[in-house]
Scaffold this motif. Sequence first.
Motif, short mmCIF file in Angstrom:
data_model
loop_
_atom_site.label_atom_id
_atom_site.label_comp_id
_atom_site.label_asym_id
_atom_site.label_seq_id
_atom_site.Cartn_x
_atom_site.Cartn_y
_atom_site.Cartn_z
N VAL A 1 30.65 40.29 23.50
CA VAL A 1 31.92 41.00 23.67
C VAL A 1 32.99 40.06 24.22
CG1 VAL A 1 33.08 42.81 24.98
CG2 VAL A 1 30.90 43.27 23.93
N ILE A 2 32.60 39.18 25.16
CA ILE A 2 33.58 38.24 25.73
C ILE A 2 34.08 37.29 24.64
CG2 ILE A 2 33.83 36.31 27.33
CD1 ILE A 2 32.07 37.77 29.26
N ALA A 3 33.16 36.81 23.79
CA ALA A 3 33.57 35.89 22.72
C ALA A 3 34.55 36.57 21.77
CB ALA A 3 32.35 35.39 21.97
N ILE A 4 34.20 37.80 21.36
CA ILE A 4 35.09 38.51 20.43
C ILE A 4 36.42 38.82 21.10
CG2 ILE A 4 35.31 40.57 19.01
CD1 ILE A 4 33.31 38.61 17.99
N ILE B 1 43.77 46.73 26.61
CA ILE B 1 42.58 46.58 25.77
C ILE B 1 41.55 45.70 26.47
CG2 ILE B 1 41.74 45.64 23.60
CD1 ILE B 1 44.34 46.50 22.34
N GLU B 2 42.03 44.65 27.17
CA GLU B 2 41.10 43.80 27.93
C GLU B 2 40.39 44.60 29.01
OE1 GLU B 2 40.33 40.59 27.28
OE2 GLU B 2 41.45 41.16 25.51
N ILE B 3 41.13 45.49 29.70
CA ILE B 3 40.50 46.33 30.72
C ILE B 3 39.40 47.18 30.11
CG2 ILE B 3 40.87 48.18 32.37
CD1 ILE B 3 43.63 47.16 32.80
N MET B 4 39.67 47.76 28.92
CA MET B 4 38.66 48.61 28.28
C MET B 4 37.43 47.80 27.92
SD MET B 4 41.28 50.72 25.90
CE MET B 4 40.19 51.83 25.06
N LEU B 5 37.63 46.59 27.36
CA LEU B 5 36.48 45.75 27.00
C LEU B 5 35.65 45.40 28.22
CD1 LEU B 5 38.16 43.34 24.46
CD2 LEU B 5 36.38 44.95 23.97
N ASN B 6 36.32 45.13 29.35
CA ASN B 6 35.58 44.77 30.55
C ASN B 6 34.84 45.95 31.14
OD1 ASN B 6 35.78 41.95 31.60
ND2 ASN B 6 37.81 42.31 30.80
N ALA B 7 35.39 47.17 30.98
CA ALA B 7 34.67 48.35 31.45
C ALA B 7 33.37 48.49 30.67
CB ALA B 7 35.54 49.60 31.26
N VAL B 8 33.43 48.27 29.37
CA VAL B 8 32.21 48.35 28.56
C VAL B 8 31.23 47.25 28.97
CG1 VAL B 8 31.32 48.21 26.23
CG2 VAL B 8 33.42 49.41 26.66
N ASN B 9 31.73 46.06 29.26
CA ASN B 9 30.87 44.97 29.75
C ASN B 9 30.13 45.38 31.00
OD1 ASN B 9 31.22 43.08 27.87
ND2 ASN B 9 32.68 41.84 29.01
N LEU B 10 30.86 45.98 31.95
CA LEU B 10 30.25 46.40 33.21
C LEU B 10 29.13 47.40 32.95
CD1 LEU B 10 30.31 46.40 36.29
CD2 LEU B 10 31.96 48.23 36.17
#
Lengths: 169, 98
Positions: free
Chosen positions: B63-66, B33-42
């Motif tokens: 997104v990082i805070a959540i 799930i962290e990988i997915m969140l970071n992909a969206v961040n990128l």
Amino acid sequence: MENLAFYVFSSLAVISAIYVVASQRPVYGVLALVLTMFALSGLFVLLDAHFLAMIQVLIYAGAILVLFLFILMLLGSETSDENGGREWKDKLKRIVKLVLGFAFLSELLIFVAGSKFLSLSHSGNIRGTIEAIGKALLGEYILPFELVSIVLLVGVIGVVGLLKREKMV
Amino acid sequence: MLSHYLIAGGILFTIGAVGVMTRRNIIVILLSIEIMLNAVNLTMVAFSKFAGNVSGQVASLFVIAIAACEVAVGLAVAVLLFRAKNTTDTNSFNLLRW
């Protein structure tokens, strides 16, 4: 030069992310995810988001993944037991999920290839410095900023409330 | 150049999604799930650069805070599940099935 850096960082991120998903032991997965976070922060630097790159290393590699490691150490070696891939049914399930993932990826790529926003180009030089981010955060986005702080407070209280309970089930 | 970043984000998101679907260890699912969140961040930071607007970077800060919040709660739930069943294999948890 920038292209080369992009390819190095993005391939590093993708390879270590694959390692996270494929590794049998979660501890190695967490360590590989640290590498992913560093590669992503390199990509952020390439995108002129310097503050975000710093936050990525501090919060993700420094705080979140250390929390993961801490919990893994706390739970002990019981966390690495996966009995997958023995029966043909398990293998079939895994292959179906991989095919689903590739279908999703190809759909994403088709969407990216046919989209109109690829004509966006550098308009001015946006710099993600602390000043620019801070002005946006405390000016235009002040309400979401405060709401995020409330979410963080609720999260802290929720974790304490969850773990204070003596017995479950 | 924007398409390169979008493709990299898409590949990372797909890796995370496949991880969530295939793995059965609850810790590895949280990592995916962290990988997915970071992909969206990128993706959002790339759009922020190529649209000439700082909003995408602010959104990815949120997104990082959540994500930090989500990790704390998710790991607390993982510890509770481990206390209940002494394992983190999601196949052995059917508390909510019926």
